[in-house]
Scaffold this motif. Structure first.
Motif, PDB file in Angstrom:
ATOM      1  N   PHE A 269       0.854  -1.186   0.000  1.00 23.37           N
ATOM      2  CA  PHE A 269       0.000   0.000   0.000  1.00 23.37           C
ATOM      3  C   PHE A 269       0.889   1.235   0.000  1.00 23.37           C
ATOM      4  N   GLN A 270       0.361   2.298  -0.567  1.00 23.59           N
ATOM      5  CA  GLN A 270       1.111   3.545  -0.541  1.00 23.59           C
ATOM      6  C   GLN A 270       0.132   4.650  -0.178  1.00 23.59           C
ATOM      7  N   VAL A 271       0.477   5.425   0.851  1.00 17.27           N
ATOM      8  CA  VAL A 271      -0.371   6.564   1.219  1.00 17.27           C
ATOM      9  C   VAL A 271       0.384   7.809   0.800  1.00 17.27           C
ATOM     10  N   SER A 272      -0.212   8.619  -0.066  1.00 12.84           N
ATOM     11  CA  SER A 272       0.494   9.843  -0.455  1.00 12.84           C
ATOM     12  C   SER A 272      -0.331  11.032  -0.006  1.00 12.84           C
ATOM     13  N   ILE A 273       0.347  11.972   0.630  1.00 11.36           N
ATOM     14  CA  ILE A 273      -0.330  13.138   1.186  1.00 11.36           C
ATOM     15  C   ILE A 273       0.410  14.384   0.737  1.00 11.36           C
ATOM     16  N   THR A 274      -0.305  15.309   0.141  1.00 13.91           N
ATOM     17  CA  THR A 274       0.294  16.596  -0.207  1.00 13.91           C
ATOM     18  C   THR A 274      -0.292  17.636   0.725  1.00 13.91           C
ATOM     19  N   VAL A 275       0.569  18.318   1.466  1.00 16.47           N
ATOM     20  CA  VAL A 275       0.087  19.415   2.312  1.00 16.47           C
ATOM     21  C   VAL A 275       0.278  20.678   1.493  1.00 16.47           C
ATOM     22  N   ILE A 276      -0.812  21.330   1.120  1.00 12.54           N
ATOM     23  CA  ILE A 276      -0.687  22.482   0.236  1.00 12.54           C
ATOM     24  C   ILE A 276      -0.537  23.758   1.046  1.00 12.54           C
ATOM     25  N   GLU A 277      -1.504  24.050   1.916  1.00 14.36           N
ATOM     26  CA  GLU A 277      -1.389  25.268   2.702  1.00 14.36           C
ATOM     27  C   GLU A 277      -2.289  25.159   3.912  1.00 14.36           C
ATOM     28  N   ALA A 278      -2.143  26.119   4.811  1.00 13.65           N
ATOM     29  CA  ALA A 278      -3.049  26.182   5.959  1.00 13.65           C
ATOM     30  C   ALA A 278      -3.642  27.581   5.983  1.00 13.65           C
ATOM     31  N   ARG A 279      -4.844  27.679   6.522  1.00 12.02           N
ATOM     32  CA  ARG A 279      -5.477  28.993   6.591  1.00 12.02           C
ATOM     33  C   ARG A 279      -6.133  29.153   7.955  1.00 12.02           C
ATOM     34  N   GLN A 280      -6.323  30.408   8.313  1.00 13.50           N
ATOM     35  CA  GLN A 280      -7.109  30.759   9.501  1.00 13.50           C
ATOM     36  C   GLN A 280      -6.635  30.027  10.751  1.00 13.50           C
ATOM     37  N   LEU A 281      -5.317  29.849  10.865  1.00 12.78           N
ATOM     38  CA  LEU A 281      -4.809  29.195  12.066  1.00 12.78           C
ATOM     39  C   LEU A 281      -5.036  30.139  13.250  1.00 12.78           C
ATOM     40  N   VAL A 282      -5.437  29.587  14.370  1.00 17.52           N
ATOM     41  CA  VAL A 282      -5.748  30.426  15.522  1.00 17.52           C
ATOM     42  C   VAL A 282      -4.468  30.713  16.290  1.00 17.52           C
ATOM     43  N   GLY A 283      -4.254  31.963  16.601  1.00 16.97           N
ATOM     44  CA  GLY A 283      -3.039  32.326  17.314  1.00 16.97           C
ATOM     45  C   GLY A 283      -2.446  33.526  16.608  1.00 16.97           C
ATOM     46  N   LEU A 284      -1.627  34.269  17.331  1.00 15.84           N
ATOM     47  CA  LEU A 284      -1.065  35.475  16.733  1.00 15.84           C
ATOM     48  C   LEU A 284       0.338  35.194  16.273  1.00 15.84           C
ATOM     49  N   ASN A 285       0.643  35.683  15.063  1.00 15.54           N
ATOM     50  CA  ASN A 285       2.015  35.700  14.581  1.00 15.54           C
ATOM     51  C   ASN A 285       2.774  34.419  14.933  1.00 15.54           C
ATOM     52  N   MET A 286       2.360  33.287  14.298  1.00 18.45           N
ATOM     53  CA  MET A 286       2.949  32.016  14.680  1.00 18.45           C
ATOM     54  C   MET A 286       3.890  31.500  13.602  1.00 18.45           C
ATOM     55  N   ASP A 287       4.686  30.492  13.951  1.00 14.85           N
ATOM     56  CA  ASP A 287       5.577  29.854  12.975  1.00 14.85           C
ATOM     57  C   ASP A 287       5.129  28.409  12.823  1.00 14.85           C
ATOM     58  N   PRO A 288       4.168  28.143  11.943  1.00 15.67           N
ATOM     59  CA  PRO A 288       3.557  26.804  11.937  1.00 15.67           C
ATOM     60  C   PRO A 288       4.328  25.758  11.135  1.00 15.67           C
ATOM     61  N   VAL A 289       4.229  24.518  11.608  1.00 21.87           N
ATOM     62  CA  VAL A 289       4.763  23.339  10.931  1.00 21.87           C
ATOM     63  C   VAL A 289       3.620  22.338  10.859  1.00 21.87           C
ATOM     64  N   VAL A 290       3.468  21.662   9.730  1.00 24.94           N
ATOM     65  CA  VAL A 290       2.416  20.632   9.645  1.00 24.94           C
ATOM     66  C   VAL A 290       3.067  19.259   9.750  1.00 24.94           C
ATOM     67  N   CYS A 291       2.580  18.438  10.685  1.00 24.52           N
ATOM     68  CA  CYS A 291       3.103  17.078  10.819  1.00 24.52           C
ATOM     69  C   CYS A 291       2.061  16.097  10.315  1.00 24.52           C
ATOM     70  N   VAL A 292       2.518  15.124   9.558  1.00 25.38           N
ATOM     71  CA  VAL A 292       1.613  14.115   9.017  1.00 25.38           C
ATOM     72  C   VAL A 292       2.036  12.769   9.576  1.00 25.38           C
TER      73      VAL A 292
END
Length: 1993
Positions: A269-292
């Motif tokens: 099996f192969q799971v492929s995930i593309t993380v394109i972007e994030a929006r409307q993250l709650v919090g002020l002036n953050m440095d976000p990382v997306v973990c899958v």
């Protein structure tokens, strides 16, 4: 129970004619045979039988109708006779002679004589009385009155045939001719008819053995017209057709043919995930990382700094090799983490969870561009935490995923409409608690060696249970466990495990596992999965998940404890359990949480708490069940098991299990009566002769041991002969039969439906006529079955132990089945011949739904296991679900194997059964089983073949109710079996040569015989009859006739050394002839039929054979039909299949086109040098000429050869044709290289064309018209037409144009006219992107129309509604509309702009798949046959067919009956040497220039550790190998290559082009990412002309220049010449005639200088684009195109590694040379400079409190950057101490950037880290971010608000600060959108927003800014300074001086304070004082004046 009607004679008929009778009872009609040419008396003499399930009511009615039969018109009714069955019910036997009534209820002379007999339940039957008819007046009267109570509903009345005719269905509602049946009162009998439901006749009635299995066409027609009662043939239904499925009658149940367990087998099996972007993250002036995370694997994106809407576009791939069950339970978790770095793990913003199974069950196994909603698991009262946009796809081996085409994707801002949720899940999910209540368990096995226990017992004297159980529940990635109950086989927990998750959860299954706690490691005892879909319903009348309290049964490995259990996996829930492990009582409830409630604990940790215990009886009253089994035959016992004595053990739960003495289930004790004391100990006592003193019976659970005897080399059998051993077990279970009954009813409906659908498929496959009628019959049965369910399932409503789930499930099942019944009815009416296939698909959905509903989640009685023990070792088992054996008095509720003889094949347990080991049968049992309540056990022997005596256990003789321990058969019949083995096809390749040496072994009872071995073939024609003599079958003759045992046929491959290899197995039922029947049609001789051969679960070919079982009568064999046939031909004593059975042959000629051989691999290390092809079919054949030097020229020099052969008339019986390639070596040796079997010749049979078809009509002229004006626009419109629609094509553009101009004028008042794109600006990419848009649009329309169509069908026709769009779709559509509008510049133009923009660019065709799949592999005359060698892979062991291919043979075949068809031979220019292959090109070598254009790749599989790849292109063709290594593209998974490569090649030697994408590595070798192979030769020679695609328009300069060296007119002339077509005739200008088609079009062309010249090319091109309309030779020509090809990697077979877009042009070298290649190099981004001037801010929120005065102020500055360039952010200076929120800046930012206009993206190149080798290119949307901040001296600055402007479409700024509102940014009001790239300069006010505590937007300020865009050149000419610097400096802002702290400049501050803060107050005070002064003065002077006035002074 049955009703028999003997229709004797009908007399006093008028005239002469054909008569037919129809007898109807309870809506079930039988037709008699047709009596031809009878005059006044019709002597029918036929008996009809109706089996009835419920007793006949005394006012039910029997109806007999007599018709005049007509073959053509509808049957004419002569008269009707109706009779109330009261007397029949009382007396069981009545004879009547009575007159008939006509249509008008008038008595007519014609009379009929009928005899009725009723066999009631008690078995009493009226005897046939041969005396006179009863002349009973009263009865006749009753017959007349019965019209009043005619109660049979005119509902669907399927009719069935009598013996001698075919089984058939008549149309549902017979038309009631004007009140023919009286007034049709719905009297009370109507309701009785409804109550009883329609009774299904037994299968044997539906299809008696007398009928031929296959219906002949003419009979069908005649019957259909006759039965249809004059209805159109479009509404006739038809009952079962194929013999194979239906003649399994009622005493035997169908064997299951698939053997191998498929569950538990690991796959890729192969799971492929593309993380394109994030929006409307709650919090002020953050440095976000997306973990899958997927399961335990975790990958993270890079970090983006200070943004709430980061853009990533990163692609992750996870590879797994596990079993599907494990895979689908893995959790995909996407979480966003804030400010994570090396030192700290960061804080979780929010996460999203979903299991892999949910993704896999999506269409195409993927979610594309969907937004995942983030929520915080630690704080469930908070709302959503933002969105992540991603693509998620799950690919199993062999799935191909259609990814939507990736092009310039405009960012889809519609988040709500594209959420990452499956269809039907609401976007607002709520938090819920899942309570899993664990009550107690029973029957646990011991999990410890007894050694220690015995020691303990010796010392302490106590005896402990050897297991310490606890329960672990896992759900959605979390686990919870109960406490451990030490040493207990029957632990009591009463605990509940509580999970908190969003509801509905996106995880389908909950895993409940009983585990044994152990010091070293805990092991699983048993596992149960709760499927949440089965215990809830999301409909509007649905219910939340609920379960129990109910027992669930757990199965796993065998119960004897061993330290290393090889079947431990089974206990973990992988694979099918082989033994009962335990049962667990559990419940499940879900509570939706009210998150606003403050008492709520907001954590989602799993909790374990005490649960309230439930009463013993809540799961139902415990009843005693009785299981009886009789072993009628045990054969095919694998010889590997040795010849030690064999015994069979049957267990149900732990009852009957001999191994496990310890945890014997204690029988629940009834209130003790005397003599009952010792009972408990004896329950399990399984000695054969011991019964309890109390007269109660002990269980006998295993058969006495018996030594097996030899059947043949492979198998033993047990010689039971006439003494059949029995077993019986008493067991006690909660009585929850109702659950099983309901499941059984649904299973019955589903089985019937499945059988029917298989029939229909079979009919379509074998091209039998009228599959639609059969489908109507199937739907009719389905709707009847559904209504029957409604009437049956609603019983026992008040049952105390019914759980909530029982009630809810019943409701929802009833709703579903009711609607299914309705839909089936509606569908039935829509089934027409051309829609059969679509409707069949819809029916498949019904089937899946039924199977889903029938699966009962709350178990009751455990499954029954049958184990074979050899020498007391467990060897093999079979598992039978208990519901299949369950007895009920209602026939529909009866288990499908209850009281039937079931053929069971025992299999090896667990992993031992994987692969080839699992294919050999371990044993074949004929086993009779019955399971029911002990108190119902009166007739547990009723289904056994009759003719036996019971043998009781010795002491129990006196008791009648004692079950027998064996049966002795007194009746036996002698038979002879004749097996006609004709041929097999498409067998499995078992030898390394790729062929096999097959022979078949036939087993019947305990005899076996073999056919001869045929060497080296996959399609053996044995043509052999095997005769089995002296067969003794036990039972009654008549039963054996209906129910013969099955025959097993196994096919083996004979090896010179060692044992024969197993190649497959199939089953068959013989056709039985009793001694007193004649051997004559219609049943005999039997017909040959195809039987599907299975090997494991995979199909492995077909067997064509026939089987007959002939009874040997008293006269011995002399009575049998003679076996005549040459005995010893050259084949020795082998009897061929006799005439009459073998097919009728006629002479055919097979012509073979030999073209060449390609890609031959080495054979035994030697290269192939002199190959030859041998073609063989049915014993005849032909050889090709020899290729003398394969390397130099692999083509044959003689092209066409032929041979003649005798083939069956019936095309379906045609033998396969074998193609074998041999290499001629020295000394006359031959080596087989490879072979190919063409299993069906059908596609090569020559069928003369239908000359009446419109495309052949060559008379008259047909005009294809094009506007004679040369705007590109018009051609464009022309192209958009569907070419196949009509021969006359007129395109009128003028009106459209005028309309648009009008509209434009109106719209353009406020907007500048959009300029035409300049020719020079357009390039190939403009064309490409325009085409991709078109393709997407088409796909969208297809989907939309698809949705419409389906919904139209689903909505009931009567409503006349068009299918309503689903709400979600609707919303989407509206938003799409909005978006379109909003994108167009200028509101006035509305949605006009996109269309206006479109037609200016020529387009090409973008194929989302390979070109050949669109054009039928280019096999229009040249076919490619893969040559195979080597063994076929064992289906899932990874060896695919690809690996067996050793080369390809190119050629073709043509098959026709012998005189050559005249239309060919008479044709002009007929060349006899080419036979049917006229006009094929020569196959001499030819040199070709191949030009490969590679556009781009998408979704490449990452090859480097960082999740990226550095791809480059490599191309191989023959000896040429181009590696474009230096032009690799760094760190890119969607690289744009834009390159063309020229290669010279010579066909045929070099014809396979390989385009590969490699990953560049600095060190080490480069890795292959994936490659695609293209066969150029077929393209080159194809009639579709795939050498160079035909463009849409002809132009001689510009971006759309004509690429082909031949002009359209030359191509047209050549095509006409090759196709012998009259033409082309040009003239007058703008007109060309080809054959009888006339094409018109523009007649002039512009050259570069704008000069117009006359030309014929436009019309010629028009003709080419419509070439498929040309009669006789027309076919689609390949257009100018780009194809999308999947990239595959041999290491990961079957899984796509990305896609490549490319196209290939080919030009023969002997033709004029083509021009230079097109330039498709990627567009270079254009350099721009964006100048942003921040003038002022206003209404900024005030953050700081003043130290002294406490007033609020802010120190404002503005920060700005372009997305993706955060590190280049620019800040204004600080406006200190703003007290009003006003700030003045006059500050300029400069942002240089590179921009790709076509994709609307900014291109950034930067090194990822200091260690990166080279720069990485990113493409990001062009977005400008402006933020306002409050500057602080000592602490961090405070963020106040921000706005992000998409430079392509952002709201136009407001003219003043007042007009600037928050809605401008949130998009709630329609603001005109502008694009900086069009406007160049924009100034205005924009709002700045931030989120408050409640997560809602609020306005935090406004900024006045000016945006000015310049190209780099303009910027250079006109430089400006940064900030307020030179050149072109901005003036300093005029700021108030409060910037100085007040004590430095007190006066100023005071002035400022007074002026600003207290200004109005001071004015008010002054005014008030003035007022007071006036008043005082007035009062002061008043008295004086008064006095003056008074005194008159």
């Amino acid at each position: 129970m049955a009703l028999f009607v003997h229709l004797k004679t009908v007399s006093e008929l008028r005239g002469r004619g054909d008569r037919i009778a129809k007898v109807t009872f309870r809506g079930q009609a039988f037709y008699s045979r047709v009596l031809e040419n009878c005059e006044d008396v019709a002597d029918f003499d036929e008996t009809f039988r109706w089996p009835v399930a419920s007793s006949i009511d005394s006012n039910e009615i029997l109806e007999v109708q007599i018709f005049n039969y007509s073959k053509v018109f509808s049957n004419k009714l002569i008269g009707t006779f109706r009779m109330v069955l009261q007397k029949v019910v009382e007396e069981n036997h009545v004879e009547v002679t009575d007159t008939l009534m006509d249509d008008n209820n008038a008595v007519i002379k014609t009379s009929l004589c009928v005899e009725v007999r009723y066999q009631a339940t008690d078995g009493t039957v009226g005897s046939w009385d041969d005396g006179d008819f009863l002349g009973d007046e009263s009865l006749q009267e009753e017959g007349k009155d019965s019209q009043e109570t005619d109660g049979l509903l005119p509902g669907s009345r399927p009719s069935s045939r009598t013996p001698g005719e075919k089984s058939f269905r008549s149309k549902g509602r017979e038309k009631t001719k004007g009140g023919r049946d009286g007034e049709h009162k719905a009297g009370r009998s109507v309701f009785s008819a409804m109550k009883l439901g329609k009774n299904r006749p037994h299968k044997e009635e539906l299809q008696r053995q007398d009928e031929p299995a296959v219906l002949e066409m003419e009979d069908l027609d005649r019957l259909a017209i006759r039965l249809g009662d004059g209805l159109d043939p479009d509404s006739v239904s038809l009952a079962s057709v194929t013999a194979l499925t239906t003649n399994v009658s009622n005493k035997r149940s169908k064997p299951d043919i698939k053997m191998e367990p498929c569950a538990g087998r690991p796959m890729d099996f192969q799971v492929s995930i593309t993380v394109i972007e994030a929006r409307q993250l709650v919090g002020l002036n953050m440095d976000p990382v997306v973990c899958v995370e997927v399961g335990d694997d975790k990958k993270c994106t890079s970090m983006k700094e200070s943004t709430n809407c980061p853009y990533y576009n990163e692609y992750f791939v996870f590879d797994f090799h596990v079993s599907p069950d494990v895979m689908f339970d893995k959790i995909i978790k996407i979480s966003v983490i804030h400010s994570k770095n090396l030192l700290r793990s960061g804080t979780l913003v929010g996460s999203f969870k979903m299991d892999v199974g949910t993704v896999y069950s999506q269409p195409e196994h993927q979610f594309h561009h969907k937004w995942a909603i983030l929520s915080d698991p630690d704080d469930i009262s908070a709302g959503l935490k933002g969105y992540v946009k991603c693509d998620v796809a799950v690919v199993g081996k062999g799935d191909n995923i259609k990814t939507p085409h990736k092009a310039n994707e405009t960012d889809d801002d519609d988040i709500e409409g594209n959420l990452l949720l499956p269809e039907g899940v609401p976007p607002e999910r709520q938090w819920a608690r899942f309570y899993v209540k664990i009550y107690r368990a029973e029957g646990l096995p011991r999990m410890n060696t007894s050694l220690m226990a015995n020691v303990k017992k010796a010392f302490i004297g106590e005896n402990k249970d050897l297991v310490d159980p606890y329960v672990q529940v896992s759900f959605a990635g979390q686990k919870g466990k109960t406490s451990v109950q030490k040493s207990s086989y029957e632990p009591l927990w009463n605990e509940q495990v509580v999970f908190t998750d969003l509801f509905p959860p996106l995880c389908k299954r909950m895993k409940v596992q009983i585990r044994d706690s152990d010091k070293v490691n805990d092991v699983a005892i048993g596992t149960h999965f709760i499927d949440l879909r089965k215990i809830s319903n999301d409909g509007d009348k649905g219910f939340l998940p609920t379960l129990g309290p109910a027992w669930v049964n757990m199965y796993g490995s065998t119960r004897n404890y061993t330290l290393l259990d090889e079947h431990q996996d089974l206990n973990e829930g992988l694979g099918e359990g082989v033994s009962f492990r335990a049962r667990l009582m559990l419940g499940l409830a879900v509570e939706i949480l009210d998150t606003s409630n403050p008492e709520l604990t907001s954590s989602t940790e799993v909790q374990v708490e005490q649960a309230t215990p439930v009463s013993e009886s809540c799961t139902g009253k415990t009843e005693e069940f009785f299981l009886f089994g009789a072993f009628l035959e045990a054969s095919m016992i694998d010889r590997k098991n040795g010849d030690k004595p064999i015994t069979f053990e049957v267990t149900i739960g732990n009852y009957g299990n001999e191994v496990d003495g310890l945890s014997r289930p204690q029988r629940p004790q009834p209130r003790k009566e005397p003599g009952d004391e010792e009972e408990v100990d004896l329950i399990q006592n399984s000695s054969d002769d011991e019964a309890d003193e109390g007269g109660d019976l002990a269980s006998v659970s295993s058969t006495p041991p018996m030594r097996p005897q030899i059947t043949d080399r492979n198998y033993f059998h047990l010689p039971y002969l006439d003494r059949k051993p029995c077993i019986y077990i008493r067991s006690w279970w909660p009585d929850q039969r109702r659950r099983l009954y309901n499941a059984n009813i649904m299973d019955h409906i589903a089985d019937k439906l499945e059988e029917g659908l298989n029939d229909v498929q079979e009919m379509i496959k074998t091209e039998k006529s009228y599959p639609e009628r059969r489908l109507r019959g199937v739907l009719e049965e389905l709707s009847c079955g559904c209504y029957r369910f409604l009437s049956l399932a609603d019983k026992d409503q008040g049952h105390a132990s019914r759980t909530r789930l029982d009630r809810e499930r019943l409701k929802s099942c009833m709703r579903e089945l009711e609607s299914m019944g309705q839909q089936a009815k509606t569908l039935r009416a829509q089934v027409k011949r051309h829609t059969v296939r679509d409707k069949l698909r819809l029916c498949q959905n019904f089937l899946q739904k039924l199977r889903f509903l029938a699966d009962e989640p709350q178990h009751s009685i455990p499954d029954v296991f049958i184990w074979m023990l050899s020498n007391n070792k467990r060897v093999a088992y079979a598992r039978v679900p208990s519901k299949d054996l369950l007895f009920s008095v209602v026939e529909e509720e009866l288990g499908k194997d209850c009281a039937k003889v079931k053929t069971l094949f025992l299999k090896l347990p667990g992993k031992r059964g994987f692969g080839s080991a699992g294919w050999t049968v371990q044993a074949k049992l004929e086993l009779y089983l019955w399971l029911g309540l002990s108190k119902q056990r009166r007739d547990f022997l009723c289904g056994l073949p009759c003719g036996f005596e019971e043998v009781k256990a010795t002491q129990g003789l006196g008791l009648h109710s004692f079950p027998p321990i064996s049966l002795v058969y007194t009746k036996k019949q002698a038979f002879q079996l004749r097996v006609h083995m004709y041929q097999a096809r498409s067998l499995f390749a078992a030898d390394s040569s790729g062929l096999s040496d097959p022979f078949a072994r036939v087993f019947f009872i305990n005899q076996s015989q073999c056919t001869e071995v045929l060497n080296e073939t996959l399609c053996p024609t044995w043509d052999q009859m095997l005769v089995f003599d002296n067969l003794e079958l036990y039972g009654e003759a008549q039963e054996l006739r209906d129910d013969p045992p099955i025959i097993v046929i196994e096919i083996y491959d004979q090896d010179t050394m060692g044992k024969a290899d197993f190649m497959g197995r199939t089953f068959a039922k013989p056709l039985v002839k009793m001694a007193d029947e004649g051997y004559c049609p219609p049943r005999f001789p039997p017909q040959l039929e195809y039987y599907q051969i299975y090997r494991g679960n995979a199909t492995a070919g077909d067997l064509l054979a026939a089987f007959e079982l002939l009874q040997i009568g008293p006269a011995g064999k002399a009575d049998l039909p003679p076996i005549n046939g040459p005995m010893d031909m050259d084949r020795g004593p082998i009897m061929p299949v006799p005439m009459g059975i073998r097919p009728v042959l006629s002479k055919y000629r097979i012509e073979v086109l030999f073209w060449g051989l390609r890609d031959l691999k080495r054979v035994n290390l030697a290269q192939v040098d002199r190959p030859r092809v041998d073609i063989e079919c049915a014993g005849k054949g032909v050889q090709s000429s020899l290729i003398h030097n394969y390397k130099k020229n692999p083509n044959f020099n003689t092209l066409v050869k032929w041979f003649e052969v005798d083939l069956p008339e019936n095309e379906l019986l045609h033998p396969p044709l074998n193609i074998r390639v041999v290499d001629c070596r020295a000394f006359g040796r031959y080596t087989l290289v490879g072979s190919h079997a063409v299993s069906s010749l059908r596609r090569f049979i020559y069928r003369p064309p239908d000359r009446s078809a419109p495309s052949w009509n060559t008379t008259g002229e047909v005009v294809v018209n094009m506007e004679p004006e040369v705007t590109v626009k018009k051609l464009e419109t022309m192209v958009k037409l569907d070419a196949t629609s009509d021969a006359v094509i007129k395109v009128d553009v003028a009106d459209e144009e005028k309309e648009k101009k009008k509209k434009k004028k109106k719209g353009s008042s406020e907007e500048p006219e959009e300029e035409e794109p300049d020719e020079s600006m357009l390039d190939w990419w403009s064309k490409y992107f325009a085409s991709i848009d078109t393709m997407k649009e088409q796909l969208r329309q297809q989907e939309a129309s698809g949705i419409d169509l389906e919904e139209k069908e689903e909505v009931d026709n009567t409503e006349g509604l068009k299918g309503p769009m689903k709400a979600r779709e609707k919303a989407k559509a509206v938003k799409e509309e909005k978006k379109k509008r909003s994108q167009s510049p200028g509101a006035g133009q509305g949605s006009e702009a996109p269309e206006k923009k479109k037609p200016k660019i020529d387009e090409l065709k973008v194929y989302p798949k390979e070109l050949e799949s669109e054009f039928d592999n280019f096999e229009d005359w040249l076919h490619t046959f893969n040559l195979l060698r080597g063994k076929t892979g064992d289906d899932e062991d990874g060896s695919t067919e690809e690996e067996r291919i050793v080369g390809r043979f190119k050629g073709s075949l043509c098959v026709y009956k012998v005189p050559l068809p005249e239309d060919i031979s008479r044709e002009a220019g007929y060349d006899p040497t080419y036979g049917m292959f006229q006009g094929i090109p020569s196959n001499d070598p030819i040199n070709v220039l191949v030009r490969v254009y590679v556009v781009r790749a998408t979704d490449l599989h990452p090859a480097d550790i960082n999740g990226k790849a550095d791809p480059y292109i490599a191309i191989r063709l023959g000896k040429t190998d181009i590696r474009d290594k230096e032009n690799y593209i760094s760190k890119q998974l969607n690289p744009v290559f834009g390159k063309s490569f020229d290669i010279e090649a010579s066909f045929p030697m070099e014809s396979m082009l390989t385009v590969a994408v490699y990953d560049w590595d600095l060190v080490g070798t480069d890795d292959l990412i994936g490659e695609t192979k293209i066969d150029l030769e077929n393209r080159f020679y194809s009639k579709h002309r795939a050498t160079c695609g035909i463009a849409q328009t002809y132009s001689i300069h510009g971006y759309n220049i004509w690429r082909d060296p031949m002009k359209p007119s030359q191509i047209l002339t050549r095509l006409c010449k090759e196709g012998k077509v009259d033409g082309p005739h040009f003239g007058p200008p703008g007109r060309v005639k080809v054959s009888n088609r006339v094409f018109t079009g523009p007649s002039e062309i512009e050259d570069e200088n704008g000069q117009r010249k006359p030309t014929e090319e436009h019309v010629a091109l028009c003709a080419l684009r419509h070439w498929e309309d040309i009669p006789r030779v027309g076919c689609r020509l390949v257009p100018e195109h780009v194809e999308t090809r999947p990239l595959l990697n041999p290491d990961k077979p079957g899984i796509e590694q990305g896609r490549l877009e490319l196209w290939v042009d080919m030009f023969p070298m002997d033709m004029p040379a083509p021009g230079t290649p097109l330039d498709i190099s990627p567009r270079k981004p254009k350099k721009y400079e964006l100048r942003v001037i921040v003038w002022n801010t206003d209404e900024v929120v005030l953050e700081d409190d003043d130290f002294f005065t406490g007033e609020k102020s802010s120190d404002i500055f503005v920060r700005g950057w372009l997305k993706g360039q955060q590190e280049d952010k620019q800040d204004t200076d600080v406006h200190y101490h703003s007290l009003t929120g006003e700030g003045n800046f006059n500050w300029r930012y400069l942002f240089p950037f590179d921009y790709l206009a076509a994709e609307e993206k900014i291109v950034i190149s930067k090194k990822e880290s200091m260690f990166s080798w080279d720069e990485t290119e990113y493409k990001i949307p062009a977005r400008l971010t402006l933020q306002i901040w409050d500057a602080d001296h000592f602490s961090a600055d405070d963020f106040l608000g921000a706005i992000e402007l998409d430079l392509n479409r952002f709201p136009r700024g407001a003219k003043t600060a007042k007009q600037c509102t928050m809605e401008m940014a949130t998009g709630e009001v329609d603001v005109p959108l502008v694009s900086i790239f069009k406007q160049k300069r924009v100034k205005g006010w924009w709002p700045l927003l931030a989120r408050n505590e409640n997560d809602e937007f609020e306005l935090t300020g406004k900024v006045e800014a000016e945006l000015h865009l310049l190209t780099a050149e303009e910027a250079e000419k006109n430089p400006v300074g940064l900030a307020r610097n030179e050149p072109d400096p901005l003036e300093k802002p005029n700021r108030p001086d409060t910037a100085f702290v007040w004590f430095l400049n007190p006066l100023k501050s005071i002035k400022y304070l007074i002026c600003t803060r207290y200004k109005w107050l001071i004015i008010k005070i002054v005014l008030a004082l003035l007022g007071l002064l006036m008043l005082a003065l007035f009062l002061y002077s008043l008295p004086g004046y008064m006095v003056k006035k008074l005194l008159g002074a």
